[in-house]
Design an enzyme around this catalytic site. Sequence first.
Site, PDB file in Angstrom:
ATOM      1  NE  ARG A  18      -0.909  -0.646   4.814  1.00  0.00           N
ATOM      2  CZ  ARG A  18      -0.787   0.379   5.661  1.00  0.00           C
ATOM      3  NH1 ARG A  18      -1.288   1.551   5.361  1.00  0.00           N
ATOM      4  NH2 ARG A  18      -0.176   0.201   6.816  1.00  0.00           N
ATOM      5  CG  ASP A  65       9.366  -8.414  10.429  1.00  0.00           C
ATOM      6  OD1 ASP A  65       9.885  -7.348  10.054  1.00  0.00           O
ATOM      7  OD2 ASP A  65       9.094  -8.655  11.617  1.00  0.00           O
ATOM      8  CB  VAL A  66      11.990  -5.479   5.953  1.00  0.00           C
ATOM      9  CG1 VAL A  66      11.167  -5.548   4.689  1.00  0.00           C
ATOM     10  CG2 VAL A  66      11.493  -4.381   6.890  1.00  0.00           C
ATOM     11  CB  SER A 144      12.092  10.682   5.687  1.00  0.00           C
ATOM     12  OG  SER A 144      11.389  11.811   6.168  1.00  0.00           O
ATOM     13  CE1 TYR A 157       9.613   7.261   9.139  1.00  0.00           C
ATOM     14  CE2 TYR A 157      10.159   9.587   8.972  1.00  0.00           C
ATOM     15  CZ  TYR A 157       9.676   8.423   8.398  1.00  0.00           C
ATOM     16  OH  TYR A 157       9.266   8.428   7.089  1.00  0.00           O
ATOM     17  CE  LYS A 161      12.148   6.348   6.662  1.00  0.00           C
ATOM     18  NZ  LYS A 161      11.980   5.252   5.702  1.00  0.00           N
TER      19      LYS A 161
HETATM   20  P1  NDP Z   1       2.358   3.087   4.780  1.00  0.00           P
HETATM   21  O1  NDP Z   1       2.214   2.910   6.255  1.00  0.00           O
HETATM   22  O2  NDP Z   1       1.170   3.542   3.984  1.00  0.00           O
HETATM   23  O3  NDP Z   1       2.932   1.746   4.113  1.00  0.00           O
HETATM   24  C1  NDP Z   1       4.019   1.073   4.662  1.00  0.00           C
HETATM   25  C2  NDP Z   1       4.043  -0.344   4.142  1.00  0.00           C
HETATM   26  O4  NDP Z   1       5.153  -1.027   4.739  1.00  0.00           O
HETATM   27  C3  NDP Z   1       2.790  -1.128   4.538  1.00  0.00           C
HETATM   28  O5  NDP Z   1       2.357  -1.912   3.455  1.00  0.00           O
HETATM   29  C4  NDP Z   1       3.291  -1.968   5.692  1.00  0.00           C
HETATM   30  O6  NDP Z   1       2.589  -3.191   5.878  1.00  0.00           O
HETATM   31  C5  NDP Z   1       4.708  -2.266   5.283  1.00  0.00           C
HETATM   32  N1  NDP Z   1       5.517  -2.697   6.411  1.00  0.00           N
HETATM   33  C6  NDP Z   1       5.576  -2.161   7.653  1.00  0.00           C
HETATM   34  N2  NDP Z   1       6.432  -2.840   8.432  1.00  0.00           N
HETATM   35  C7  NDP Z   1       6.937  -3.837   7.670  1.00  0.00           C
HETATM   36  C8  NDP Z   1       7.865  -4.883   7.913  1.00  0.00           C
HETATM   37  N3  NDP Z   1       8.434  -5.051   9.111  1.00  0.00           N
HETATM   38  N4  NDP Z   1       8.151  -5.742   6.912  1.00  0.00           N
HETATM   39  C9  NDP Z   1       7.558  -5.608   5.698  1.00  0.00           C
HETATM   40  N5  NDP Z   1       6.664  -4.639   5.410  1.00  0.00           N
HETATM   41  C10 NDP Z   1       6.349  -3.764   6.390  1.00  0.00           C
HETATM   42  O7  NDP Z   1       3.565   4.104   4.621  1.00  0.00           O
HETATM   43  P2  NDP Z   1       3.979   5.077   3.416  1.00  0.00           P
HETATM   44  O8  NDP Z   1       3.574   4.500   2.123  1.00  0.00           O
HETATM   45  O9  NDP Z   1       3.568   6.441   3.773  1.00  0.00           O
HETATM   46  O10 NDP Z   1       5.574   5.022   3.572  1.00  0.00           O
HETATM   47  C11 NDP Z   1       6.430   4.243   2.740  1.00  0.00           C
HETATM   48  C12 NDP Z   1       7.859   4.667   2.997  1.00  0.00           C
HETATM   49  O11 NDP Z   1       7.980   6.066   2.720  1.00  0.00           O
HETATM   50  C13 NDP Z   1       8.308   4.479   4.455  1.00  0.00           C
HETATM   51  O12 NDP Z   1       9.654   4.064   4.481  1.00  0.00           O
HETATM   52  C14 NDP Z   1       8.188   5.882   5.018  1.00  0.00           C
HETATM   53  O13 NDP Z   1       9.054   6.080   6.110  1.00  0.00           O
HETATM   54  C15 NDP Z   1       8.593   6.715   3.818  1.00  0.00           C
HETATM   55  N6  NDP Z   1       8.166   8.104   3.873  1.00  0.00           N
HETATM   56  C16 NDP Z   1       6.828   8.422   3.933  1.00  0.00           C
HETATM   57  C17 NDP Z   1       6.444   9.755   3.988  1.00  0.00           C
HETATM   58  C18 NDP Z   1       5.015  10.167   4.060  1.00  0.00           C
HETATM   59  O14 NDP Z   1       4.771  11.378   4.220  1.00  0.00           O
HETATM   60  N7  NDP Z   1       4.049   9.288   3.930  1.00  0.00           N
HETATM   61  C19 NDP Z   1       7.455  10.831   3.982  1.00  0.00           C
HETATM   62  C20 NDP Z   1       8.814  10.372   3.915  1.00  0.00           C
HETATM   63  C21 NDP Z   1       9.134   9.062   3.850  1.00  0.00           C
HETATM   64  P3  NDP Z   1       1.272  -3.235   6.839  1.00  0.00           P
HETATM   65  O15 NDP Z   1       0.302  -2.308   6.265  1.00  0.00           O
HETATM   66  O16 NDP Z   1       0.835  -4.648   6.759  1.00  0.00           O
HETATM   67  O17 NDP Z   1       1.753  -2.835   8.199  1.00  0.00           O
END
Ligand code: NDP
Length: 249
Positions: A18, A65-66, A144, A157, A161
Site C-alpha cells: 500500500r 518481515d524486513v 525522508s 524515525y 532515515k
Molecule cells: P504506509 O504505512 O502507507 O505503508 C508502509 C508499508 O510497509 C505497509 O504496506 C506496511 O505493511 C509495510 N511494512 C511495515 N512494516 C513492515 C515490515 N516489518 N516488513 C515488511 N513490510 C512492512 O507508509 P507510506 O507508504 O507512507 O511510507 C512508505 C515509505 O515512505 C516508508 O519508508 C516511510 O518512512 C517513507 N516516507 C513516507 C512519507 C510520508 O509522508 N508518507 C514521507 C517520507 C518518507 P502493513 O500495512 O501490513 O503494516
Amino acid sequence: MECGKLKGRVAIVTGGARGIGKAISERLGAEGASLAIVDIMKEAAEEAAADLRGKGMNAMAFGADVSKPKDAEATVQAVLDEMGSVDILVNNAGITRDTLMMRMSEADWDLVISINLKGTFNFTKAVMRPMMKSKYGKIVNVASVVGRMGNPGQANYAASKAGVIGLTKTAAKELAARNITVNAVAPGYIQTDMTKDLPDQAKDAFLTVTPMKRPGSPADVAGVVFFLCSHDSDYVTGQVVNIDGGLLM
Ligand code: NDP
C-alpha cells in the site's frame, strides 16, 4: 507515459502492498518490470499483486518481515527461484512511532530502527550477491527529509532515515565497480495512511514551510524512484533526491 524501459527486469518492492510502495510497484510494473511485492502481511501483498495483474502486469506476492535477516534471505532466494533474477530493489517498508524523546520507550526506538534501518540493511545485503554476479543492479532506498533536517517527536524515525542515507552512500561506494547503483529518495509530506492521522496542526506546519503549498502524492515519489531504477540514471549513485515540494533546499 513512455512504456517498457524496465522490460525484462525483476523488481523487489518492500512494503509494496500500500501507500508509496504500491505506487512504486505500479509505476515499475507499468514500465515493464516483473514485480515481487513484499509485505509483512502476505494477504495484503497478495491483494496488491492481484490488483496489478488485473492491470496487465506481472506480479507475485511474498510475505516477509524486513527486520528479520532470515526473511530477507529467504525472500530473495524465492524471488530468484520463481522469477529468475533480482535486478531492482526498492527498500520502502517503514513505520513511525512518534513521541517526544523524553517519553520515547526503548521498545519504540528499537522497533523503528529495526524495520526502517536494519530492514534496509537486511534486504540490501541479501540482493548483493546475485546483483554482483550479474553485474547489474539498481537499489533505491526510501529515506525522508526528516532524516536530513530532524523533526520534533521523531527521534527514532529521523535517526533511522539518517542511517538509511549513510547506508546508501556506503553501499554505493562498495558496489559501484560492479555496475550497481544505490540511491535514496527523501520524501517530504506525502498523503498516505502513515500521515493521515497527523494532527491538522502538524500538516499545516509542513505545508507552511513547503514552497509548493501542497502535500505530495505516492505517484510523485514513484516517478523519481522509476528514474533511479532506469538506464537514464546509470551514472547516478550515492545520491539523495528530495521529493518534497521544495521544503528542504
Ligand atoms: P504506509 O504505512 O502507507 O505503508 C508502509 C508499508 O510497509 C505497509 O504496506 C506496511 O505493511 C509495510 N511494512 C511495515 N512494516 C513492515 C515490515 N516489518 N516488513 C515488511 N513490510 C512492512 O507508509 P507510506 O507508504 O507512507 O511510507 C512508505 C515509505 O515512505 C516508508 O519508508 C516511510 O518512512 C517513507 N516516507 C513516507 C512519507 C510520508 O509522508 N508518507 C514521507 C517520507 C518518507 P502493513 O500495512 O501490513 O503494516
